[in-house]
Design a protein around this motif. Structure first.
Motif, mmCIF file in Angstrom:
data_model
loop_
_atom_site.group_PDB
_atom_site.id
_atom_site.type_symbol
_atom_site.label_atom_id
_atom_site.label_comp_id
_atom_site.label_asym_id
_atom_site.label_seq_id
_atom_site.Cartn_x
_atom_site.Cartn_y
_atom_site.Cartn_z
ATOM 1 N N ASN A 201 -0.310 -0.324 12.388
ATOM 2 C CA ASN A 201 -0.876 0.184 13.648
ATOM 3 C C ASN A 201 -1.936 -0.745 14.237
ATOM 4 N N ASP B 116 1.805 -8.335 -1.450
ATOM 5 C CA ASP B 116 0.473 -7.894 -1.018
ATOM 6 C C ASP B 116 -0.526 -8.992 -1.385
ATOM 7 N N THR C 64 3.929 -3.709 6.803
ATOM 8 C CA THR C 64 3.005 -2.568 6.672
ATOM 9 C C THR C 64 1.603 -3.044 6.299
ATOM 10 N N LEU D 163 9.375 8.959 13.338
ATOM 11 C CA LEU D 163 8.326 9.770 12.702
ATOM 12 C C LEU D 163 7.833 10.869 13.645
ATOM 13 N N HIS E 111 3.235 5.100 20.219
ATOM 14 C CA HIS E 111 2.968 5.881 19.027
ATOM 15 C C HIS E 111 1.481 6.198 19.022
ATOM 16 N N GLY F 261 0.841 -1.202 0.000
ATOM 17 C CA GLY F 261 0.000 0.000 0.000
ATOM 18 C C GLY F 261 0.874 1.249 0.000
ATOM 19 N N ASN F 262 0.333 2.327 0.538
ATOM 20 C CA ASN F 262 1.049 3.604 0.487
ATOM 21 C C ASN F 262 2.402 3.557 1.187
ATOM 22 N N VAL F 263 2.413 3.055 2.422
ATOM 23 C CA VAL F 263 3.683 3.048 3.161
ATOM 24 C C VAL F 263 4.637 2.008 2.561
ATOM 25 N N MET G 218 8.414 0.953 14.310
ATOM 26 C CA MET G 218 8.693 2.309 13.815
ATOM 27 C C MET G 218 7.639 3.276 14.342
ATOM 28 N N MET H 158 -1.312 -5.971 -7.995
ATOM 29 C CA MET H 158 -0.923 -4.661 -7.468
ATOM 30 C C MET H 158 0.569 -4.571 -7.102
ATOM 31 N N VAL I 172 5.427 -1.667 11.234
ATOM 32 C CA VAL I 172 4.849 -0.343 10.991
ATOM 33 C C VAL I 172 3.335 -0.343 11.233
ATOM 34 N N GLY J 209 -2.123 -4.240 6.435
ATOM 35 C CA GLY J 209 -3.209 -4.015 7.379
ATOM 36 C C GLY J 209 -4.118 -2.933 6.886
ATOM 37 N N LEU J 210 -4.984 -2.542 7.766
ATOM 38 C CA LEU J 210 -5.919 -1.477 7.416
ATOM 39 C C LEU J 210 -5.353 -0.171 7.940
#
Ligand code: NAI
Length: 306
Positions: free
Chosen positions: A118, A31, A75, A145, A173, A9-11, A141, A36, A116, A77-78
């Protein structure tokens, strides 16, 4: 070195981009969404042709292709949506991360995991528990940040380069993070000499809400450029054995008065992963804030264990 990135995804994809462009490692980007990671990997490979870099990146839907990774960045997840609290992500992401680590642990016996996803401190706990590796090899991580956000706001306020700002953000975090104003300096001069107490508090507040501020602006997801750069900083410190002192979430076994929990503290990162926890003498107030932050992480771990 081989870097496995779980979640394209993005990260994840941005970490892959930074890693490939650094020339430090070969990357495998994984992924569950078909096509993708392959598409993004091809796109990233073509960017290396522009730069004239010889690099390797593969996209895959098969976790086995991450076998023998030296570092695995998690990374998957949702991501947090507007109004969604980190806790809401807990159950869903624990299942995703736990399932992946369960499959990776036997095929990546040397891997150092950088977590990473969350709520990151809790996902790091899940990764350590399920992988069964030594605590040196699971690092979350967050602090890099958070520190970079605090530095950014100080830099904007004072009109000075972030390069001249030193700071340290401890703790979980999330809203319970503990920016250590006492250890924040601009060119070695304490922040309290540059700014009034009120302004410092406003910047600390904005730092705590730093993730939420971006979520509410984007409306469709959460921050990823600075998170990916922070993650890559950790990858680099490990690959190059830099022994950098960086705030990261690690398993605490008595340090800072906390046991059997992950939380953000300054550590030395090198080729072994977590090489040392730097123990600072905290004030009463900082100790309480850190304990509150630990308790927040612990309460989420309890929910998972129920
Ligand atoms: P994203 O939604 O862009 O990417 C997540 C990717 O995970 C998606 O491509 C999705 O298909 C994939 N995924 C979901 N289930 C999977 C599975 N079982 N196996 C493989 N892949 C799977 O989200 P983004 O923005 O990349 O964020 C990723 C995570 O990182 C989120 O949990 C977010 O909250 C967290 N995050 C943590 C930060 C930190 O400081 N620790 C900072 C920024 C994000």
């Amino acid at each position: 070195k081989k870097l496995g990135v779980v979640g394209a995804g993005n990260v994840g994809a941005t970490v892959a981009l930074f890693a490939v462009n650094s020339g430090l490692c070969d990357v495998v980007l994984y992924d569950i969404v078909e096509g993708m990671p392959q598409g993004k990997a091809l796109d990233i490979l073509q960017n290396t042709a522009v730069l004239g870099i010889k690099a390797s990146i593969t996209g895959t839907n098969n976790l086995n292709e991450l076998a023998d990774s030296d570092i695995v960045v998690i990374t998957a997840g949702l991501a947090r949506k507007p109004g969604m609290r980190r806790k809401d992500l807990l159950m869903a992401n624990a299942e995703i991360v736990g399932g992946i680590v369960n499959k990776l642990a036997p095929i990546c016996p040397q891997a150092i995991y950088i977590v990473v996803t969350n709520p990151m401190d809790v996902m790091a706990y899940v990764t350590l528990a399920i992988s069964g590796v030594q605590r040196q090899r699971v690092i979350g991580m967050g602090g890099i940040l958070d520190s970079s956000r605090f530095k950014t706001f100080i830099s904007m306020e004072l009109g000075v380069s972030p390069q001249d700002i030193e700071t340290l953000v401890l703790g979980g975090h999330g809203l319970y993070m503990v920016p250590l104003v006492r250890f924040t300096t601009v060119k070695g001069i304490p922040l309290s000499k540059w700014l009034s107490q009120d302004r410092i508090e406003a910047l600390v507040h904005r730092t705590r809400e730093g993730g939420a501020e971006i979520v509410s602006l984007l409306k469709t997801g959460s921050a990823y450029y600075a998170p990916a750069q922070s993650t890559f900083e950790m990858v680099k410190a490990i690959i190059l054995d830099e022994k950098r002192v960086l705030p990261c979430s690690v398993y605490l076994d008595g340090e800072y008065g906390a046991k059997d929990v992950f939380n953000g503290v300054p550590v030395v990162l090198g080729k072994q992963g977590l090489e040392k926890i730097v123990e600072l003498e905290l004030t009463e107030e900082e100790r309480t804030a850190f304990a509150n932050s630990t308790e927040e992480v612990r309460s989420m771990i309890r929910i998972l264990k129920e």
